[in-house]
Design a protein around this motif. Structure first.
Motif, PDB file in Angstrom:
ATOM      1  N   MET A   3     -12.368  53.760  15.337  1.00 15.29           N
ATOM      2  CA  MET A   3     -10.948  54.129  15.325  1.00 15.29           C
ATOM      3  C   MET A   3     -10.085  52.874  15.500  1.00 15.29           C
ATOM      4  O   MET A   3     -10.471  51.956  16.209  1.00 15.29           O
ATOM      5  N   LYS A   4      -8.952  52.848  14.809  1.00 17.77           N
ATOM      6  CA  LYS A   4      -8.034  51.714  14.986  1.00 17.77           C
ATOM      7  C   LYS A   4      -7.213  51.924  16.257  1.00 17.77           C
ATOM      8  O   LYS A   4      -6.556  52.952  16.406  1.00 17.77           O
ATOM      9  N   ILE A   5      -7.284  50.947  17.153  1.00 18.70           N
ATOM     10  CA  ILE A   5      -6.621  51.103  18.444  1.00 18.70           C
ATOM     11  C   ILE A   5      -5.753  49.880  18.737  1.00 18.70           C
ATOM     12  O   ILE A   5      -6.203  48.733  18.593  1.00 18.70           O
ATOM     13  N   GLY A   6      -4.533  50.129  19.128  1.00 20.19           N
ATOM     14  CA  GLY A   6      -3.631  49.064  19.555  1.00 20.19           C
ATOM     15  C   GLY A   6      -3.533  49.057  21.069  1.00 20.19           C
ATOM     16  O   GLY A   6      -3.251  50.100  21.672  1.00 20.19           O
ATOM     17  N   VAL A   7      -3.802  47.921  21.670  1.00 19.87           N
ATOM     18  CA  VAL A   7      -3.715  47.798  23.126  1.00 19.87           C
ATOM     19  C   VAL A   7      -2.542  46.887  23.449  1.00 19.87           C
ATOM     20  O   VAL A   7      -2.547  45.708  23.081  1.00 19.87           O
ATOM     21  N   LEU A   8      -1.534  47.444  24.112  1.00 20.20           N
ATOM     22  CA  LEU A   8      -0.343  46.666  24.453  1.00 20.20           C
ATOM     23  C   LEU A   8      -0.493  46.107  25.855  1.00 20.20           C
ATOM     24  O   LEU A   8      -0.642  46.863  26.815  1.00 20.20           O
ATOM     25  N   GLY A   9      -0.475  44.787  25.967  1.00 22.77           N
ATOM     26  CA  GLY A   9      -0.593  44.161  27.279  1.00 22.77           C
ATOM     27  C   GLY A   9      -1.846  43.317  27.371  1.00 22.77           C
ATOM     28  O   GLY A   9      -2.943  43.801  27.097  1.00 22.77           O
TER      29      GLY A   9
ATOM     30  N   ASN B 128      -0.788  51.835  26.404  1.00 22.98           N
ATOM     31  CA  ASN B 128       0.207  51.035  27.106  1.00 22.98           C
ATOM     32  C   ASN B 128      -0.404  50.479  28.385  1.00 22.98           C
ATOM     33  O   ASN B 128      -0.531  51.185  29.390  1.00 22.98           O
ATOM     34  N   CYS B 129      -0.761  49.195  28.325  1.00 23.78           N
ATOM     35  CA  CYS B 129      -1.354  48.502  29.484  1.00 23.78           C
ATOM     36  C   CYS B 129      -0.425  47.406  29.982  1.00 23.78           C
ATOM     37  O   CYS B 129      -0.867  46.473  30.665  1.00 23.78           O
ATOM     38  N   THR B 130       0.843  47.530  29.661  1.00 23.09           N
ATOM     39  CA  THR B 130       1.818  46.566  30.182  1.00 23.09           C
ATOM     40  C   THR B 130       2.155  46.935  31.624  1.00 23.09           C
ATOM     41  O   THR B 130       1.889  48.054  32.079  1.00 23.09           O
ATOM     42  N   LYS B 131       2.749  45.990  32.336  1.00 27.11           N
ATOM     43  CA  LYS B 131       3.192  46.307  33.697  1.00 27.11           C
ATOM     44  C   LYS B 131       4.289  47.360  33.634  1.00 27.11           C
ATOM     45  O   LYS B 131       5.147  47.333  32.734  1.00 27.11           O
ATOM     46  N   GLY B 132       4.286  48.261  34.608  1.00 27.26           N
ATOM     47  CA  GLY B 132       5.222  49.376  34.573  1.00 27.26           C
ATOM     48  C   GLY B 132       6.678  48.962  34.451  1.00 27.26           C
ATOM     49  O   GLY B 132       7.455  49.591  33.731  1.00 27.26           O
TER      50      GLY B 132
ATOM     51  N   ALA C 247       8.592  46.630  26.419  1.00 27.51           N
ATOM     52  CA  ALA C 247       7.468  46.343  25.523  1.00 27.51           C
ATOM     53  C   ALA C 247       7.374  47.390  24.418  1.00 27.51           C
ATOM     54  O   ALA C 247       7.156  47.071  23.241  1.00 27.51           O
ATOM     55  N   LEU C 248       7.568  48.658  24.799  1.00 28.53           N
ATOM     56  CA  LEU C 248       7.462  49.737  23.809  1.00 28.53           C
ATOM     57  C   LEU C 248       8.644  49.705  22.831  1.00 28.53           C
ATOM     58  O   LEU C 248       8.492  50.045  21.660  1.00 28.53           O
TER      59      LEU C 248
ATOM     60  N   PRO D 190       4.747  52.313  37.653  1.00 27.54           N
ATOM     61  CA  PRO D 190       6.021  51.623  37.922  1.00 27.54           C
ATOM     62  C   PRO D 190       6.063  51.052  39.346  1.00 27.54           C
ATOM     63  O   PRO D 190       6.841  51.481  40.179  1.00 27.54           O
ATOM     64  N   LEU D 191       5.218  50.064  39.586  1.00 24.11           N
ATOM     65  CA  LEU D 191       5.000  49.557  40.942  1.00 24.11           C
ATOM     66  C   LEU D 191       6.051  48.538  41.363  1.00 24.11           C
ATOM     67  O   LEU D 191       6.467  47.711  40.575  1.00 24.11           O
TER      68      LEU D 191
END
Lengths: 213, 213
Positions: B1-7, B64-68, B74-75, B94-95
Motif C-alpha cells: 500500500m502507498k503510505i505517506g508518513v508526515l513527520g 500524522n506523526c508531527t508534533k501536536g 503541517a497538514l 497536543p502536548l
C-alpha cells in the motif's frame, strides 16, 4: 481502624461495607444527620452514621466518596477542624456529563485532589481508587489479570497507610505515581474509562499496566 | 500500500521503517523537500522522501506523526487536495510541557483529532497509537501481556483499514472506542502515561484493559 466515609452513594456504601467487613469501625457521613439511607446502611453493617462533620471527626482515615462537583462543599461541611491532619483518601472525580459526553470541571493544569489539598492544607490527601467501578475497587479479583490501582499524594506515610488498606482489599499492583500533581492524569483517565465501558458493555474491567516485572 | 508518513521525528521514522519493512511503498514527508534526515532515512529503507504535500499526495493512507502543536500547520502545508478523502491516522498529541508537568493544549471538550477532522472534513481521521512509546507502537511484543491499542473515528471503513495495519504490526487487542469524540479520552491519557514512565523508569510499558474475555 476508625474510618469516616463521606458520601452515601454507591461508592461510599460499597467502600463502607468492605471496610466494615474487614473489621474497621466505620461511620458513614451524609449531608444531614438524619439521612435514612445512611442509618439503614449503618444498622445493616454494624456501623454508625452521621453527618459529614460527625464522620470526619470519627475517622482516623477519611474517604471522600462524594460526587466531585459537591466534594468541596461536603468537605467544608465536614470542617477543617474535624479533617485535621488526617489521611484524606480522595476517590471522587469532577465529572460533567453533557450531550452524552463526559468532561471534567477541573482538568489539565489542576485536579480535584489538588484543589482539596489547597483548601485543607493540613490534610494528607491521597488520590486513589478513582479509576474503576466501585465493585472493582473493593474486590479486584472480580476482574482477571494483574490490573492496577494508581495512587498519588504528597505524604509518604499517608500513602503507606492507604496502600495497606488497598492490600487488604486484595490489590496487588499498587502503583505510586508520586506527588499529588499526578491526580491530574488519574482524573483525566475517566473519559476513556467511560468510552471503554460503552464499548465493552459493562464496568467489570480495569486498567492494567503491562510491563516486564 | 502507498503510505505517506508526515513527520521525521522518532514516531515518523519508527512507523515509516516498520511500514517499509512490511513491504509498503512509504514516502516520509518533512517540512522541506530537502530535509537531509528524511533523505538519509529514505535511502536506508528503500523508500522515498518529500515535503508534507508530496507525502500526502503519495499516500493512500496518511499518518500524522508531527508534533501536536505543529500538526495543523503541517497538514495545511500537506494541503486539503492532497489529503483528499483518504484515511488520515492521527498519532499526535497536543502536548505542552511546563514546570515539569505535562498538559494538553486542546483538551476535555475537544481533541486534536477532532480539530483536524473539522479542518479537513473530507479526510477520514482515525485516532490510533497515540497512547504508547514509538517502539511499542510497531512491536507490541516488546511488552508482555495482552495490552491494548485504542482506536476511534467516524468512518467504519477507515477504522477497518487501520485495524488491518495494526494487526500487521502484531497488535491483538485493538479496541474501537467509537466515533472521534473518543479521541478526547485517548489524548487525555497522556499525563498519566508520563507519570507512569517516570515511576517505572522507562517507556517499555503499555495500558492493558483487564476484563473477562
Amino acid at each position: 481502624m476508625k474510618i469516616g466515609v463521606l458520601g452515601t452513594g454507591v461508592v461510599g456504601e460499597t467502600l463502607g461495607t468492605k471496610l466494615a467487613t474487614l473489621g474497621h469501625d466505620v461511620m458513614l457521613g451524609a449531608r444531614s444527620k438524619t439521612n435514612e439511607k445512611a442509618a439503614v446502611w449503618a444498622a445493616a453493617h454494624n456501623s454508625t452514621a452521621g453527618d459529614f462533620a460527625d464522620a470526619a471527626a470519627h475517622g482516623e482515615v477519611i474517604f471522600n466518596c462524594t460526587k466531585g462537583d459537591g466534594s468541596l462543599a461536603a468537605l467544608k461541611q465536614a470542617g477543617a477542624a474535624n479533617l485535621g491532619s488526617k489521611v484524606l483518601v480522595d476517590v471522587a472525580n469532577p465529572l460533567v456529563f453533557s450531550d452524552g459526553q463526559l468532561s471534567l470541571s477541573i482538568v489539565n493544569t489542576d485536579s480535584l485532589a489538588e484543589t482539596i489539598q489547597r483548601t485543607f492544607p493540613s490534610s494528607k490527601v491521597v488520590k486513589a481508587l478513582n479509576t474503576m467501578n466501585a465493585l472493582v475497587m473493593v474486590d479486584p479479583a472480580r476482574v482477571p489479570g494483574d490490573h492496577a490501582v494508581l495512587i498519588c499524594g504528597n505524604d509518604a506515610g499517608a500513602k503507606a497507610t492507604v496502600s495497606k488498606l488497598l492490600e487488604s482489599f486484595g490489590w496487588r499492583d499498587i502503583i505510586d505515581l508520586g506527588d499529588l500533581t499526578a491526580a491530574r492524569g488519574m482524573e483525566m483517565i475517566l473519559p476513556v474509562w467511560l468510552k471503554l465501558m460503552r464499548t465493552l458493555g459493562n464496568a467489570e474491567f480495569n486498567f492494567a499496566i503491562a510491563r516486564k516485572r
